[in-house]
Write a protein that holds these residues in place. Structure first.
Motif, PDB file in Angstrom:
ATOM      1  N   MET A  44       0.837  -1.209   0.000  1.00 51.18           N
ATOM      2  CA  MET A  44       0.000   0.000   0.000  1.00 51.18           C
ATOM      3  C   MET A  44       0.870   1.257   0.000  1.00 51.18           C
ATOM      4  N   LYS A  45       1.947   1.217   0.758  1.00 49.33           N
ATOM      5  CA  LYS A  45       2.852   2.374   0.808  1.00 49.33           C
ATOM      6  C   LYS A  45       3.492   2.615  -0.562  1.00 49.33           C
ATOM      7  N   ARG A  46       3.868   1.533  -1.233  1.00 51.00           N
ATOM      8  CA  ARG A  46       4.473   1.679  -2.556  1.00 51.00           C
ATOM      9  C   ARG A  46       3.509   2.358  -3.524  1.00 51.00           C
ATOM     10  N   LEU A  47       2.255   1.918  -3.529  1.00 54.38           N
ATOM     11  CA  LEU A  47       1.242   2.535  -4.389  1.00 54.38           C
ATOM     12  C   LEU A  47       0.982   3.983  -3.979  1.00 54.38           C
ATOM     13  N   PHE A  48       1.015   4.233  -2.673  1.00 56.51           N
ATOM     14  CA  PHE A  48       0.819   5.581  -2.125  1.00 56.51           C
ATOM     15  C   PHE A  48       1.878   6.525  -2.700  1.00 56.51           C
ATOM     16  N   TYR A  49       3.138   6.103  -2.688  1.00 59.97           N
ATOM     17  CA  TYR A  49       4.221   6.931  -3.215  1.00 59.97           C
ATOM     18  C   TYR A  49       4.081   7.132  -4.720  1.00 59.97           C
ATOM     19  N   GLU A  50       3.677   6.081  -5.434  1.00 58.38           N
ATOM     20  CA  GLU A  50       3.517   6.182  -6.879  1.00 58.38           C
ATOM     21  C   GLU A  50       2.429   7.183  -7.258  1.00 58.38           C
ATOM     22  N   MET A  51       1.404   7.294  -6.413  1.00 57.38           N
ATOM     23  CA  MET A  51       0.331   8.257  -6.678  1.00 57.38           C
ATOM     24  C   MET A  51       0.782   9.694  -6.440  1.00 57.38           C
ATOM     25  N   GLY A  52       1.959   9.863  -5.838  1.00 56.25           N
ATOM     26  CA  GLY A  52       2.460  11.211  -5.580  1.00 56.25           C
ATOM     27  C   GLY A  52       1.914  11.824  -4.308  1.00 56.25           C
ATOM     28  N   MET A  53       1.464  10.977  -3.373  1.00 54.77           N
ATOM     29  CA  MET A  53       0.926  11.504  -2.129  1.00 54.77           C
ATOM     30  C   MET A  53       2.051  11.890  -1.169  1.00 54.77           C
ATOM     31  N   LEU A  54       1.777  12.860  -0.313  1.00 59.40           N
ATOM     32  CA  LEU A  54       2.751  13.306   0.679  1.00 59.40           C
ATOM     33  C   LEU A  54       2.593  12.506   1.961  1.00 59.40           C
ATOM     34  N   THR A  55       3.715  12.038   2.504  1.00 59.16           N
ATOM     35  CA  THR A  55       3.668  11.439   3.832  1.00 59.16           C
ATOM     36  C   THR A  55       3.476  12.553   4.861  1.00 59.16           C
ATOM     37  N   MET A  56       3.158  12.149   6.065  1.00 60.79           N
ATOM     38  CA  MET A  56       2.956  13.135   7.122  1.00 60.79           C
ATOM     39  C   MET A  56       4.224  13.955   7.358  1.00 60.79           C
ATOM     40  N   VAL A  95      11.204  22.851  12.513  1.00 54.17           N
ATOM     41  CA  VAL A  95      11.677  21.482  12.297  1.00 54.17           C
ATOM     42  C   VAL A  95      11.477  20.647  13.559  1.00 54.17           C
ATOM     43  N   GLU A  96      11.738  21.250  14.722  1.00 55.09           N
ATOM     44  CA  GLU A  96      11.605  20.520  15.979  1.00 55.09           C
ATOM     45  C   GLU A  96      10.189  19.992  16.173  1.00 55.09           C
ATOM     46  N   GLU A  97       9.196  20.806  15.848  1.00 51.22           N
ATOM     47  CA  GLU A  97       7.808  20.389  16.002  1.00 51.22           C
ATOM     48  C   GLU A  97       7.481  19.202  15.105  1.00 51.22           C
ATOM     49  N   VAL A  98       7.946  19.248  13.855  1.00 50.75           N
ATOM     50  CA  VAL A  98       7.640  18.167  12.903  1.00 50.75           C
ATOM     51  C   VAL A  98       8.335  16.875  13.314  1.00 50.75           C
ATOM     52  N   LEU A  99       9.611  16.973  13.675  1.00 52.17           N
ATOM     53  CA  LEU A  99      10.355  15.770  14.065  1.00 52.17           C
ATOM     54  C   LEU A  99       9.759  15.147  15.328  1.00 52.17           C
ATOM     55  N   LYS A 100       9.352  15.979  16.258  1.00 52.68           N
ATOM     56  CA  LYS A 100       8.753  15.467  17.493  1.00 52.68           C
ATOM     57  C   LYS A 100       7.420  14.770  17.209  1.00 52.68           C
ATOM     58  N   SER A 101       6.622  15.333  16.304  1.00 47.94           N
ATOM     59  CA  SER A 101       5.285  14.799  16.030  1.00 47.94           C
ATOM     60  C   SER A 101       5.311  13.557  15.156  1.00 47.94           C
ATOM     61  N   THR A 102       6.349  13.396  14.329  1.00 50.12           N
ATOM     62  CA  THR A 102       6.385  12.271  13.403  1.00 50.12           C
ATOM     63  C   THR A 102       7.348  11.185  13.856  1.00 50.12           C
ATOM     64  N   LYS A 103       7.874  11.316  15.058  1.00 54.46           N
ATOM     65  CA  LYS A 103       8.790  10.301  15.583  1.00 54.46           C
ATOM     66  C   LYS A 103       8.032   9.000  15.786  1.00 54.46           C
ATOM     67  N   ASP A 104       8.606   7.890  15.332  1.00 59.62           N
ATOM     68  CA  ASP A 104       7.944   6.592  15.457  1.00 59.62           C
ATOM     69  C   ASP A 104       7.777   6.219  16.921  1.00 59.62           C
TER      70      ASP A 104
END
Length: 576
Positions: A540-552, A567-576
């Protein structure tokens, strides 16, 4: 500084209207500002200051405003930072119908007017200028810090009264006493004006701590003597119709108050602790106008796909993310798009947060058997067009939601998963058949909330090399066809902004929050993956990237380069 020719014409006008004599005019010729002229006239007693301001308004063809004694909403005052207001002798005093009313002591200062018009546009407002006296200006300037004084006064009165009475009065009496009533009122008002989302009132050792959550961050606002804690809790219980003498079990209530000419709801929750009770009040301000997808932070291709799927005749629209990621607010924004007289919308929530005109909102109550599952069965007998279920938590609710969307309904709901791709295996775990999922889900939105940089004090910085490499990697993987405007993938473009801190943002560097998101449209290819490979999220992720969608994370980095967040806010929020 007033131009000499304008000053002369204005003084001649005062003589013509017989407000001053020619001799008095000569004494005013050496003054270079309206502040100085007004001060001289006030001290000499030649002209009343407000009368002078009216003449000034007519002379410059402006409206007139008398602000002495007027209480201005703090949110409006702070639209012009105090330093700027003092520099330009200008204050904001009203915000109606997208028009910001600004009072000017020096109407000849064109540079000030240009700066204030720019500031208004930054807040999606149009500036309207009024002539005011320096006395009006001074009265408003004092209100920048009036709230702290009000809190101190309330606490002082409460201390003087309660020290002598707390041992003699019972809890019911204390909860209605004047100083406690004033103290709770000030705490609530202060929270609203600080744009807090929650108020926490909790016992800590020998004190009572009052904390506000602003833009997702908790901060301590007040520390009170512990002996007032039972009285404060009692007062809030009285306001929310809870049992005052019940301290052994949690209670939930609701309050509606009129603050600064608008109605605001408060969701109240009490929790017994080992030594006392804690109270949390969620502030629900529907007048803030945040139920708009674009204002929430959705944009570009993500927004386009969401809008396309909102208007489909049936199917599921799912929003995922952890607690506090803004899922419910996004669903309210979607409901706002769908809410029309010709559409029957029924919601099932836990609890109802915001009341929406024209929407039938129901709240679950497990104590009487009204759960998401049983409520959803009842909703299906209410002839709905759109159904919003606050959360899919169990197998029965999941299957009922899927079957509702199969029978021609639009179903909106939320799930607790880390990303959009995790929603499919989560629903499969809830025993929903994969072929039914493929047939019913239209789109899955995953989101987080990040703090917005304060537009008044953010400063441009060059990113450190390690961070710049990470940003470059995320941006370079975006399909150029869907690259947002004004974003380049060249190294030179990698300048961002950092939080500096100023009076307007409370020295935090941030003001408000916005969503960063990834949007997964369920295309025919992804339907095939769901049916054939069940929970193969990598495909699903592969197809997602092919469609040109943006990840979070990509969506967040785009917002970093546009200066919306750090940058700090984004890295903190998207940390696994």
């Amino acid at each position: 500084m007033i131009r000499a020719d304008i000053k002369q014409r204005f003084l001649i006008e005062l003589v013509k209207q017989k407000k001053i004599t020619s001799k008095q005019q000569e004494l005013l010729n050496d003054l270079n500002s309206f502040v100085d002229i007004e001060t001289r006239l006030r001290v000499a007693g030649w002209v009343e200051v407000e009368e002078l301001a009216k003449i000034k308004a007519d002379f410059f063809k402006l409206a007139y405003a008398d602000l002495v004694g007027e209480k201005i909403i703090t949110e409006v005052i702070k639209l012009i930072p105090k330093e700027l207001a003092e520099n330009y002798k200008a204050v904001a005093f009203a915000n109606d119908d997208s028009v910001l009313s600004v009072g000017l002591v020096e109407p000849t200062d064109l540079k000030a007017q240009e700066a204030l018009e720019f500031l208004a546009r930054e807040n999606n407002l149009k500036a309207k200028f009024f002539a005011i006296s320096f006395a009006s200006f001074d009265a408003v300037i004092k209100q920048y810090s009036a709230l702290k004084t009000e809190v101190a006064q309330a606490l002082g009165v409460a201390h003087e009264k309660l020290v002598s009475e707390v041992k003699d009065e019972n809890i019911e009496d204390l909860g209605t006493s004047a100083p406690i009533t004033k103290m709770v009122s000030v705490i609530i008002k202060h929270a609203v004006e600080e744009r807090a989302s929650d108020i926490h009132i909790e016992p800590v050792m020998n004190q009572t701590r009052v904390r506000y959550r602003v833009d997702g961050i908790m901060k301590t606002s007040l520390l009170l003597p512990k002996y007032v804690h039972p009285a404060i809790v009692s007062r809030i219980k009285v306001m929310s119709n809870l049992k005052i003498d019940e301290t052994r079990i949690p209670q939930d209530g609701r309050i509606r108050l009129k603050i600064s000419d608008r109605y605001i709801d408060f969701r109240v929750s009490t929790l017994p602790l080992y030594n006392n009770e804690k109270v949390v009040m969620r502030i629900l301000d529907t007048s803030s106008g945040t139920f708009d997808l674009e204002k929430l932070g959705f944009e570009g291709r993500n927004l386009e796909i969401m809008q396309d799927n909102i208007h489909k005749p049936h199917g599921m629209f799912l929003v995922t993310g952890p607690t506090g990621s803004g899922k419910s607010t996004t669903l309210y924004a979607v409901l706002g798009v769908l809410n029309r007289e010709s559409v029957n919308i029924v919601t099932l929530e836990d609890p109802v947060e915001y009341y929406l005109k024209g929407v039938n909102q129901s709240q679950i109550n497990p104590n009487v058997g009204l759960t998401f599952a049983s409520g959803l069965r009842s909703i299906l007998r209410q002839d709905p067009d759109v159904i919003m279920v606050g959360e899919i938590r169990d197998t029965e609710t999941a299957n009922l939601g899927v079957h509702a969307s199969l029978t021609g309904h639009i179903v909106l709901s939320t799930l607790h998963t880390n990303d959009a791709f995790g929603a499919i295996p989560r629903l499969l775990d809830l025993q929903v058949e994969n072929f039914l999922l493929a047939s019913t889900i239209n789109v899955i939105v995953a989101q987080r909330l990040v703090r917005k940089l304060c537009p008044d004090c953010k400063v441009k910085i060059n990113l450190p090399e390690a961070i710049s490499i990470e940003v470059r990697e995320e941006i370079s993987n975006i399909n150029p066809k869907f690259m947002p405007e004004n974003i380049s993938i060249s190294k030179e473009a990698y300048q961002a902004y950092k939080a500096n801190g100023c009076q307007r943002c409370g020295s935090t560097g941030y003001s408000g929050r916005l969503a960063i998101s990834e949007v997964l449209p369920i295309t025919d290819e992804i339907k095939s993956v769901i049916i054939e490979h069940s929970s193969n999220t990598e495909e699903m992720k592969r197809l997602f990237y092919e469609m040109g969608m943006l990840t979070m994370k990509q969506d967040g980095m785009v917002k970093v380069l546009r200066g919306l967040t750090s940058v700090e806010e984004v890295l903190k929020s998207t940390k696994d």
